[in-house]
Design a protein around this motif. Structure first.
Motif, PDB file in Angstrom:
ATOM      1  N   LEU A 271     -47.339 -62.824 -27.580  1.00  0.00           N
ATOM      2  CA  LEU A 271     -47.559 -62.078 -26.345  1.00  0.00           C
ATOM      3  C   LEU A 271     -49.039 -62.097 -25.947  1.00  0.00           C
ATOM      4  O   LEU A 271     -49.371 -62.221 -24.759  1.00  0.00           O
ATOM      5  N   ASP A 272     -49.924 -61.980 -26.930  1.00  0.00           N
ATOM      6  CA  ASP A 272     -51.361 -62.040 -26.654  1.00  0.00           C
ATOM      7  C   ASP A 272     -51.744 -63.380 -26.046  1.00  0.00           C
ATOM      8  O   ASP A 272     -52.529 -63.447 -25.089  1.00  0.00           O
ATOM      9  N   GLU A 273     -51.190 -64.459 -26.598  1.00  0.00           N
ATOM     10  CA  GLU A 273     -51.568 -65.795 -26.140  1.00  0.00           C
ATOM     11  C   GLU A 273     -51.002 -66.096 -24.752  1.00  0.00           C
ATOM     12  O   GLU A 273     -51.633 -66.808 -23.963  1.00  0.00           O
ATOM     13  N   ILE A 274     -49.823 -65.573 -24.440  1.00  0.00           N
ATOM     14  CA  ILE A 274     -49.228 -65.815 -23.123  1.00  0.00           C
ATOM     15  C   ILE A 274     -49.841 -64.893 -22.082  1.00  0.00           C
ATOM     16  O   ILE A 274     -50.125 -65.297 -20.952  1.00  0.00           O
ATOM     17  N   ASP A 275     -50.038 -63.629 -22.450  1.00  0.00           N
ATOM     18  CA  ASP A 275     -50.718 -62.643 -21.600  1.00  0.00           C
ATOM     19  C   ASP A 275     -50.072 -62.530 -20.224  1.00  0.00           C
ATOM     20  O   ASP A 275     -50.704 -62.763 -19.193  1.00  0.00           O
ATOM     21  N   SER A 276     -48.789 -62.171 -20.223  1.00  0.00           N
ATOM     22  CA  SER A 276     -48.054 -61.989 -18.973  1.00  0.00           C
ATOM     23  C   SER A 276     -47.360 -60.633 -18.986  1.00  0.00           C
ATOM     24  O   SER A 276     -46.759 -60.258 -20.001  1.00  0.00           O
ATOM     25  N   PRO A 277     -47.378 -59.911 -17.870  1.00  0.00           N
ATOM     26  CA  PRO A 277     -46.661 -58.631 -17.813  1.00  0.00           C
ATOM     27  C   PRO A 277     -45.156 -58.798 -17.805  1.00  0.00           C
ATOM     28  O   PRO A 277     -44.424 -57.815 -17.971  1.00  0.00           O
ATOM     29  N   ALA A 278     -44.681 -60.029 -17.624  1.00  0.00           N
ATOM     30  CA  ALA A 278     -43.239 -60.270 -17.521  1.00  0.00           C
ATOM     31  C   ALA A 278     -42.572 -60.507 -18.864  1.00  0.00           C
ATOM     32  O   ALA A 278     -41.364 -60.741 -18.922  1.00  0.00           O
ATOM     33  N   ILE A 279     -43.332 -60.454 -19.959  1.00  0.00           N
ATOM     34  CA  ILE A 279     -42.742 -60.665 -21.275  1.00  0.00           C
ATOM     35  C   ILE A 279     -43.237 -59.584 -22.238  1.00  0.00           C
ATOM     36  O   ILE A 279     -44.431 -59.312 -22.314  1.00  0.00           O
ATOM     37  N   VAL A 280     -42.282 -58.954 -22.926  1.00  0.00           N
ATOM     38  CA  VAL A 280     -42.580 -57.866 -23.858  1.00  0.00           C
ATOM     39  C   VAL A 280     -41.851 -58.120 -25.169  1.00  0.00           C
ATOM     40  O   VAL A 280     -41.112 -59.100 -25.315  1.00  0.00           O
ATOM     41  N   GLY A 281     -42.022 -57.213 -26.121  1.00  0.00           N
ATOM     42  CA  GLY A 281     -41.394 -57.354 -27.427  1.00  0.00           C
ATOM     43  C   GLY A 281     -40.224 -56.415 -27.615  1.00  0.00           C
ATOM     44  O   GLY A 281     -39.980 -55.510 -26.803  1.00  0.00           O
ATOM     45  N   MET A 282     -39.487 -56.630 -28.684  1.00  0.00           N
ATOM     46  CA  MET A 282     -38.326 -55.808 -29.022  1.00  0.00           C
ATOM     47  C   MET A 282     -38.129 -55.824 -30.527  1.00  0.00           C
ATOM     48  O   MET A 282     -38.792 -56.579 -31.242  1.00  0.00           O
ATOM     49  N   VAL A 283     -37.220 -54.976 -31.003  1.00  0.00           N
ATOM     50  CA  VAL A 283     -36.893 -54.954 -32.420  1.00  0.00           C
ATOM     51  C   VAL A 283     -35.387 -54.998 -32.600  1.00  0.00           C
ATOM     52  O   VAL A 283     -34.642 -54.378 -31.836  1.00  0.00           O
ATOM     53  N   ASP A 284     -34.954 -55.751 -33.589  1.00  0.00           N
ATOM     54  CA  ASP A 284     -33.563 -55.795 -34.020  1.00  0.00           C
ATOM     55  C   ASP A 284     -33.551 -55.275 -35.463  1.00  0.00           C
ATOM     56  O   ASP A 284     -34.281 -55.778 -36.316  1.00  0.00           O
ATOM     57  N   MET A 285     -32.713 -54.261 -35.733  1.00  0.00           N
ATOM     58  CA  MET A 285     -32.716 -53.641 -37.057  1.00  0.00           C
ATOM     59  C   MET A 285     -32.428 -54.661 -38.166  1.00  0.00           C
ATOM     60  O   MET A 285     -32.996 -54.577 -39.260  1.00  0.00           O
ATOM     61  N   ASP A 286     -31.560 -55.614 -37.891  1.00  0.00           N
ATOM     62  CA  ASP A 286     -31.197 -56.600 -38.912  1.00  0.00           C
ATOM     63  C   ASP A 286     -32.353 -57.557 -39.192  1.00  0.00           C
ATOM     64  O   ASP A 286     -32.702 -57.809 -40.351  1.00  0.00           O
ATOM     65  N   GLN A 287     -32.970 -58.084 -38.129  1.00  0.00           N
ATOM     66  CA  GLN A 287     -34.100 -58.994 -38.306  1.00  0.00           C
ATOM     67  C   GLN A 287     -35.269 -58.259 -38.968  1.00  0.00           C
ATOM     68  O   GLN A 287     -35.941 -58.797 -39.854  1.00  0.00           O
ATOM     69  N   MET A 288     -35.513 -57.029 -38.516  1.00  0.00           N
ATOM     70  CA  MET A 288     -36.625 -56.228 -39.045  1.00  0.00           C
ATOM     71  C   MET A 288     -36.497 -56.040 -40.551  1.00  0.00           C
ATOM     72  O   MET A 288     -37.442 -56.279 -41.317  1.00  0.00           O
ATOM     73  N   THR A 289     -35.312 -55.608 -40.990  1.00  0.00           N
ATOM     74  CA  THR A 289     -35.128 -55.298 -42.408  1.00  0.00           C
ATOM     75  C   THR A 289     -35.163 -56.564 -43.249  1.00  0.00           C
ATOM     76  O   THR A 289     -35.735 -56.573 -44.348  1.00  0.00           O
ATOM     77  N   TYR A 290     -34.592 -57.642 -42.736  1.00  0.00           N
ATOM     78  CA  TYR A 290     -34.599 -58.916 -43.456  1.00  0.00           C
ATOM     79  C   TYR A 290     -36.028 -59.389 -43.709  1.00  0.00           C
ATOM     80  O   TYR A 290     -36.349 -59.926 -44.774  1.00  0.00           O
ATOM     81  N   ALA A 291     -36.909 -59.161 -42.734  1.00  0.00           N
ATOM     82  CA  ALA A 291     -38.309 -59.597 -42.858  1.00  0.00           C
ATOM     83  C   ALA A 291     -39.148 -58.631 -43.685  1.00  0.00           C
ATOM     84  O   ALA A 291     -40.343 -58.879 -43.899  1.00  0.00           O
TER      85      ALA A 291
END
Length: 271
Positions: free
Chosen positions: A168-188
């Protein structure tokens, strides 16, 4: 907060069965999983789109987000193969157009992958270039892209919340944000706090599912804990129930009933 069931586990049924169930539920919004035969983003006629819009309006349902099929053959905008990368960009462009037509403010997008025997930076650079193009297009369409990481068995590009933040820092656009998925989060091996620390105000969507993308309470994740941690961060955005496990394919309505039951037993959101 807004809660939106997803239709992934309804893929063995017409989309109208899912819409009927949501209409009878406490929810008034959906996360529209886009896959054939329900909504094939590779090729859906205008008549189909108009019909879908009518079905949603008739039930007074809104589309909180659209989730195109991500990072499976033949969708991959990080690959070193230019033909696949460019066709994947056209696919997501169509997803953004469809979201705009349906009055949907968000399109979820997962990282693709590069060849696992090639330097990671090659795929990273392809991802950044592709996402920058899509973000520029989405901004003009007034659609926000939700960027999700994936497991290291699926991708070699975005795997952690730190990776999302860097992209997100490298793209630097207001049209793209982040999210969390409980399964991906815990796996990582990450935590809710990691996502909010790394993404800050750019943490704007939640896939609220138990281990293996199951109904909350059907797995072994501390889902009530996760809910309380998210709420403690001051998050008041949208939660989607991305229920993907095939155990729910035969009786998908029950999965929504069980989700509602879990929420009533563990939260006050549906009071």
């Amino acid at each position: 907060m807004k809660f939106a069931p997803m239709n992934y586990h309804y893929l063995r049924y017409p989309l109208t069965k899912f819409l009927d169930k949501v209409e009878r539920s406490p929810f008034d919004s959906i996360d529209l999983y886009c896959s054939a035969p329900q909504l094939n983003l590779f090729d859906h006629p205008l008549s189909h789109l108009l019909e879908l819009d009518g079905e949603l309006r008739r039930r007074h349902l809104t589309v909180a987000a659209m989730t195109p099929e991500n990072c499976v053959y033949p969708v991959n905008f990080c690959t070193q193969d230019r033909i696949t990368r460019e066709s994947s960009l056209r696919y997501y462009q169509r997803a953004i157009d469809t979201a705009e037509f349906l009055g949907c403010p968000r399109v979820q997008i997962s990282t693709g992958f590069g060849y696992f025997d090639a330097p990671r930076e090659e795929a990273w650079n392809n991802c950044r270039e592709s996402m920058a193009q899509l973000a520029a297009y989405a901004e003009r369409k007034h659609v926000t892209l939700l960027l999700e990481e994936l497991k290291n068995t699926t991708t070699n590009v975005l795997i952690t919340s730190r990776d999302i933040a860097r992209m997100l820092d490298e793209i630097d656009s207001p049209a793209i944000v982040g999210m969390v998925d409980m399964d991906q989060m815990t796996y990582a091996g990450e935590t809710v706090a990691d996502y909010f620390a790394n993404l800050g105000s750019r943490m704007q969507y939640v896939h609220f599912n138990d281990r293996g993308h199951t109904v909350p309470g059907d797995g072994d994740f501390p889902m009530k804990d996760y809910y309380e941690q998210i709420k403690a961060q001051g998050y008041d955005g949208c939660y989607s129930f991305e229920i993907c496990d095939r155990r729910y394919y035969i009786d998908p309505d029950k999965a929504i009933d069980d989700t509602v039951a879990w929420m009533r037993a563990n939260t006050h959101e549906l009071d």
